[in-house]
Design a protein around this motif. Structure first.
Motif, PDB file in Angstrom:
ATOM      1  N   UNK A  32       0.828  -1.206   0.000  1.00 39.81           N
ATOM      2  CA  UNK A  32       0.000   0.000   0.000  1.00 39.81           C
ATOM      3  C   UNK A  32       0.864   1.258   0.000  1.00 39.81           C
ATOM      4  N   UNK A  33       1.959   1.226   0.728  1.00 40.07           N
ATOM      5  CA  UNK A  33       2.848   2.392   0.771  1.00 40.07           C
ATOM      6  C   UNK A  33       3.580   2.593  -0.550  1.00 40.07           C
ATOM      7  N   UNK A  34       4.029   1.518  -1.173  1.00 37.27           N
ATOM      8  CA  UNK A  34       4.867   1.615  -2.363  1.00 37.27           C
ATOM      9  C   UNK A  34       4.093   1.700  -3.670  1.00 37.27           C
ATOM     10  N   UNK A  35       2.808   1.357  -3.664  1.00 40.11           N
ATOM     11  CA  UNK A  35       2.072   1.257  -4.929  1.00 40.11           C
ATOM     12  C   UNK A  35       1.694   2.607  -5.519  1.00 40.11           C
ATOM     13  N   UNK A  36       1.859   3.677  -4.801  1.00 44.51           N
ATOM     14  CA  UNK A  36       1.548   4.999  -5.343  1.00 44.51           C
ATOM     15  C   UNK A  36       0.125   5.420  -5.060  1.00 44.51           C
ATOM     16  N   UNK A  37      -0.248   6.546  -5.637  1.00 45.86           N
ATOM     17  CA  UNK A  37      -1.570   7.099  -5.373  1.00 45.86           C
ATOM     18  C   UNK A  37      -2.470   7.133  -6.604  1.00 45.86           C
ATOM     19  N   UNK A  38      -1.895   7.187  -7.796  1.00 48.32           N
ATOM     20  CA  UNK A  38      -2.721   7.271  -8.997  1.00 48.32           C
ATOM     21  C   UNK A  38      -3.252   5.893  -9.372  1.00 48.32           C
ATOM     22  N   UNK A  39      -4.317   5.892 -10.156  1.00 48.75           N
ATOM     23  CA  UNK A  39      -4.953   4.637 -10.544  1.00 48.75           C
ATOM     24  C   UNK A  39      -4.024   3.781 -11.400  1.00 48.75           C
ATOM     25  N   UNK A  41      -0.715   3.649 -11.266  1.00 47.05           N
ATOM     26  CA  UNK A  41       0.312   3.041 -10.413  1.00 47.05           C
ATOM     27  C   UNK A  41      -0.259   1.882  -9.600  1.00 47.05           C
ATOM     28  N   UNK A  42      -1.457   2.079  -9.080  1.00 45.63           N
ATOM     29  CA  UNK A  42      -2.098   1.020  -8.287  1.00 45.63           C
ATOM     30  C   UNK A  42      -2.442  -0.170  -9.187  1.00 45.63           C
ATOM     31  N   UNK A  43      -2.873   0.088 -10.424  1.00 47.82           N
ATOM     32  CA  UNK A  43      -3.252  -0.975 -11.351  1.00 47.82           C
ATOM     33  C   UNK A  43      -2.086  -1.909 -11.637  1.00 47.82           C
TER      34      UNK A  43
END
Length: 167
Positions: A32-39, A41-43
């Motif tokens: 959760x910390x490393x995946x970023x904030x934008x869709x 990056x999370x995807x």
């Protein structure tokens, strides 16, 4: 080695199970910390989340099923619960799923629908077996076993279809 022997061995040496179960929510927190904030990056992290869901849900679902079996069929007292085998996998599963849900909806996690369908099927079978056990229906019948098996599978399909319609 029986399942009872395996559980006794894990109960005697719980360190390995703790070492296997506790890192899963910790890795979900770090993801959760490393995946970023934008869709976008999370995807990119959805397969990491899928692996974490499977690592958490398989032991957790086994522990839930084991608890249901022990409490409904074996009449185990809650005071005799083994915390490492019966509670820790469930807590690890719940913690991991809560952390993942904060970042990504479960509909985007590959394979999550299969896990929920499998859990539904397990609960349906356990419910039917419990109902048969509690009603003490013992019938001597001349119906071939194949017809009984087909009826059981049809009943499972009806339960699954109804469960999908409800939820």
């Amino acid at each position: 080695m029986t399942l009872r022997d395996l559980f006794q061995s894990v109960s005697d040496n719980p360190g390995l199970l703790i070492l296997l179960l506790l890192p899963v929510p910790a890795i979900a927190f770090l993801a959760n910390l490393w995946s970023g904030q934008t869709a976008e990056e999370i995807w990119k992290w959805r397969y990491v989340y899928a692996v974490l869901v499977y690592l958490a849900c398989i032991p957790g679902m086994f522990a839930v099923t084991l608890n249901i079996y022990l409490f409904l069929f074996e009449r185990q007292s809650i005071w005799d619960m083994n915390l490492v085998i019966q509670v820790l996998p469930i807590l690890s599963m719940v913690g991991t799923l809560m952390l993942i849900r904060k970042k990504l909806p479960f509909s985007y996690v590959p394979g999550f629908g299969r896990l929920s369908g499998f859990l539904t099927l397990i609960f349906a079978v356990m419910g039917m077996l419990w109902f048969i056990d509690r009603t003490h229906i013992y019938a001597i019948t001349y119906i071939p076993f194949a017809y009984i098996a087909i009826g059981f599978v049809a009943l499972l399909l009806i339960i699954r279809f109804a469960w999908q319609r409800i939820f």
